[in-house]
Design an enzyme around this catalytic site. Structure first.
Site, PDB file in Angstrom:
ATOM      1  N   HIS A 146      -6.928  -3.684  -6.267  1.00 27.26           N
ATOM      2  CA  HIS A 146      -7.163  -3.508  -7.706  1.00 27.26           C
ATOM      3  C   HIS A 146      -7.876  -4.708  -8.315  1.00 27.26           C
ATOM      4  CE1 HIS A 146      -4.166   0.001  -8.528  1.00 27.26           C
ATOM      5  NE2 HIS A 146      -4.724   0.103  -7.336  1.00 27.26           N
ATOM      6  N   HIS A 204      -6.779   9.261  -0.918  1.00 33.27           N
ATOM      7  CA  HIS A 204      -7.437   9.484  -2.214  1.00 33.27           C
ATOM      8  C   HIS A 204      -8.809   8.839  -2.275  1.00 33.27           C
ATOM      9  CE1 HIS A 204      -6.612   5.496  -4.157  1.00 33.27           C
ATOM     10  NE2 HIS A 204      -5.507   5.510  -3.445  1.00 33.27           N
ATOM     11  N   ASP A 225      -8.689   0.414  -1.230  1.00 33.77           N
ATOM     12  CA  ASP A 225      -7.667   1.347  -1.705  1.00 33.77           C
ATOM     13  C   ASP A 225      -8.390   2.456  -2.462  1.00 33.77           C
ATOM     14  OD1 ASP A 225      -5.469   2.628  -2.836  1.00 33.77           O
ATOM     15  OD2 ASP A 225      -5.106   1.049  -4.322  1.00 33.77           O
ATOM     16  N   GLU A 277      -5.685   9.606  -8.026  1.00 37.63           N
ATOM     17  CA  GLU A 277      -4.426   8.988  -7.606  1.00 37.63           C
ATOM     18  C   GLU A 277      -4.061   7.821  -8.503  1.00 37.63           C
ATOM     19  OE1 GLU A 277      -1.884   6.127  -5.173  1.00 37.63           O
ATOM     20  OE2 GLU A 277      -3.791   5.833  -6.196  1.00 37.63           O
ATOM     21  N   GLU A 278      -5.076   7.049  -8.891  1.00 39.12           N
ATOM     22  CA  GLU A 278      -4.824   5.811  -9.632  1.00 39.12           C
ATOM     23  C   GLU A 278      -4.329   6.040 -11.059  1.00 39.12           C
ATOM     24  OE1 GLU A 278      -4.611   3.171  -8.187  1.00 39.12           O
ATOM     25  OE2 GLU A 278      -5.986   3.085  -6.486  1.00 39.12           O
TER      26      GLU A 278
END
Length: 338
Positions: free
Chosen positions: A307, A58, A167, A196-197
């Site tokens: 994150h 992603h 990520d 995606e998140e």
């Protein structure tokens, strides 16, 4: 495209334009055919025969959206995938012009003792861009603009890198490298997914379109091998190879695919580890449940502090993830079926 460059692009969920354009430009330079869909996924393809294999990474990252501009020029925001505990005093870039700002809060000297002992809630935070008024701020930003952390890529020690958005730009970098290979015994669909998140939305749409025979998700995953953490809760460890999932919140990977990956890793001395946690999830869950469903697996690179403004990862683990993915895809070319 180098990981350093990929992590420099802005691409909060729903606002992946900058990173998507960079990836499409790279695909054009590589001569790899691709298409996009309504959501903004980039779907590249190589190979004309054999089973359809969807490999996903992603593009989107966690970040912020500006939702209000105060009369005094301060910006109110909402986080996208970021806990409030890591926000205060962090530098950010806002919008396509990358307007610099700082996430601020009431000065600690003015806080009550009980306030100092708890995380400052998002509704008490703001972004300061140095504007004198709402009109001044509106010359630079507007409601709906995205913001990302202002974090520079850096190699902290040999082979250990620090950056934002590992990520999942680390997965995007691997996927671009995979597309440099020749694939003849499979129909490879390389999906650079959006959103995606916020619920694996892009992968769900792409998998419905492709209708793959099997799927793999490339991901930057949680790693908690830090002081004071229980060793049983590490999930993964940096420097111990690619992480292979056996279960998470969104999917149950194919036992046959996982066994094949572990077998190939052992035979070829590629370092791998199990992702010893079942929390969280990734695009594999959306791929697995698309249309009539398909078997899936996840190959991840351990990333400390995902994150947050700064994540850490091992380039050796990244190489291991790429190497085992190539071997697995070659085995599918050679006749392996889950």
């Amino acid at each position: 495209m180098e990981l350093r460059e990929l992590t420099s692009f802005a691409g909060v969920s729903g606002g992946e334009t900058e990173v998507r354009n960079a990836i499409m430009k790279e695909l054009e330079a590589m001569g790899v055919p691709f298409e996009t869909d309504v959501l903004g996924n980039v779907i590249a393809r190589k190979g004309d025969s054999g089973p359809k294999v969807l490999v996903d990474a992603h593009m989107d990252e966690v970040g912020f959206m500006i939702v209000h501009i105060e009369k005094n020029g301060f910006l109110r925001f909402r986080p996208i995938g970021i806990p409030a505990s890591v926000m205060v005093s962090k530098r950010v870039f806002i919008g396509k012009d990358k307007v610099p700002g700082v996430i601020g809060a009431k000065a600690i000297h003015l806080q009550q003792p009980r306030e100092r002992e708890s995380v400052i809630p998002v509704d008490q935070l703001f972004i300061d861009i140095g504007a004198k008024s709402k009109e001044d701020a509106e010359k630079k930003v507007k409601i709906g603009d995205y913001a990302v952390f202002d974090t520079e890529f850096e190699e902290l020690s040999p082979g250990i890198v620090k950056a934002k958005a590992l990520d999942d730009r680390i997965g995007c970098a691997i996927l671009l490298d995979i597309l440099k290979e020749d694939w003849t015994g499979i129909r490879l669909y390389a999906v650079f997914a959006v959103q995606e998140e916020i619920g694996t939305r892009g992968a769900r749409v792409a998998a419905y379109r492709v209708a793959p025979d099997l799927g793999l998700a490339l991901e930057g995953t949680v790693c908690a091998d830090i002081p004071l953490a229980d060793k049983d809760a590490y999930a993964t460890k940096i420097g111990h190879g690619a992480a292979i999932s056996f279960m998470d919140r969104g999917s149950l990977p194919s036992r046959a695919m996982v066994a094949q990956i572990m077998k190939l890793a052992k035979e070829n001395n590629i370092p791998v580890q199990y992702r010893e946690a079942t929390s969280g999830g990734n695009d594999a869950g959306a791929i697995q449940a698309a249309r009539a469903g398909c078997p899936v697996a996840s190959i991840s690179v351990p990333c400390r502090y995902i994150h947050t403004p700064f994540a850490l990862a091992s380039l050796a683990d990244m190489k291991a993830a790429k190497d085992i993915l190539v071997l697995f895809l070659r085995s599918v070319e050679g006749g392996f079926r889950p």
